[in-house]
Design an enzyme around this catalytic site. Structure first.
Site, PDB file in Angstrom:
ATOM      1  N   HIS A 147       8.866  67.511  40.843  1.00  0.00           N
ATOM      2  CA  HIS A 147       8.482  66.285  41.561  1.00  0.00           C
ATOM      3  C   HIS A 147       7.124  65.811  41.095  1.00  0.00           C
ATOM      4  CE1 HIS A 147       7.643  63.625  45.052  1.00  0.00           C
ATOM      5  NE2 HIS A 147       8.946  63.563  45.121  1.00  0.00           N
ATOM      6  N   PHE A 148       6.928  65.269  40.020  1.00  0.00           N
ATOM      7  CA  PHE A 148       7.849  64.889  38.959  1.00  0.00           C
ATOM      8  C   PHE A 148       7.373  65.567  37.685  1.00  0.00           C
ATOM      9  CE2 PHE A 148       7.939  61.441  42.061  1.00  0.00           C
ATOM     10  CZ  PHE A 148       9.295  61.296  42.258  1.00  0.00           C
TER      11      PHE A 148
END
Length: 191
Positions: A63-64
């Site tokens: 993420h991410f």
């Protein structure tokens, strides 16, 4: 940091180290989202806690990838845990009558859960995420009790990084017996 009492004669607080903080939370790794309680004023229903965001946090690998942002929903969960901590410490303070009695209870009951018989679950949230949170940040969490009635608690909550709001809003918590919580999860899964 160890558990201690601080403040002056007019406004005293209790501060809890990471080990005592973890004993209060029904969650387990990796969902314990409070690193410690910096200052809880149980008489006022106010609690300040901290969550450190590190690059090694398991959620950040996805993420991410290449641009890690701490998920807003986990900040909301950290605010929920801080509000639950506020309600628990407030109730224990009312039972023991003093911060010294509360602190002595923690020290004499090492290895046990201080919040016997009760747990707090989120009933409603009205949170606005304002800014993204990146690794290396210390998130300061605040919960202020607005109302308590018949096992329901309403909190004004805020999360800040370097003094600027990253999330804020209102949470409503419901008190449930610890024995009821596993059954609630079974009911949710069957619907």
């Amino acid at each position: 940091m160890t558990d201690r009492i601080g403040g002056d004669t007019k406004r005293r607080y209790i501060s809890l180290g990471s080990q005592t903080t973890m004993r209060f939370l029904p969650q387990s790794y990796p969902f314990i989202l409070l690193d410690r309680v910096k200052a809880c004023y149980p008489e006022e229903g106010v609690c300040h806690s901290v969550k450190h965001i590190t690059m090694t946090d398991p959620v950040l690998s996805g993420h991410f990838p290449g641009f890690p942002i701490y998920p807003g929903v986990l900040i909301i969960e950290a605010m929920v845990q801080n509000a639950g901590m506020t309600a628990t410490l407030r109730e224990l303070y009312q039972t023991h009558g003093s911060l010294e009695g509360l602190l002595e209870q923690f020290r004499s009951a090492v290895g046990t859960t201080p919040a016997e018989g009760k747990q707090y679950v989120l009933a409603e949230s009205r949170i606005k995420n304002v800014q993204p949170i990146f690794p290396g940040c210390a998130v300061d969490l605040e919960a202020r009790l607005q109302m308590a009635r018949d096992g329901m608690y309403v909190f004004k909550v805020c999360a800040q990084v370097d003094g600027a709001d990253v999330a804020r809003g209102q949470l409503t918590m419901a008190e449930v017996p610890v024995t009821m919580a596993p059954g609630m999860l079974d009911q949710i899964g069957s619907n």
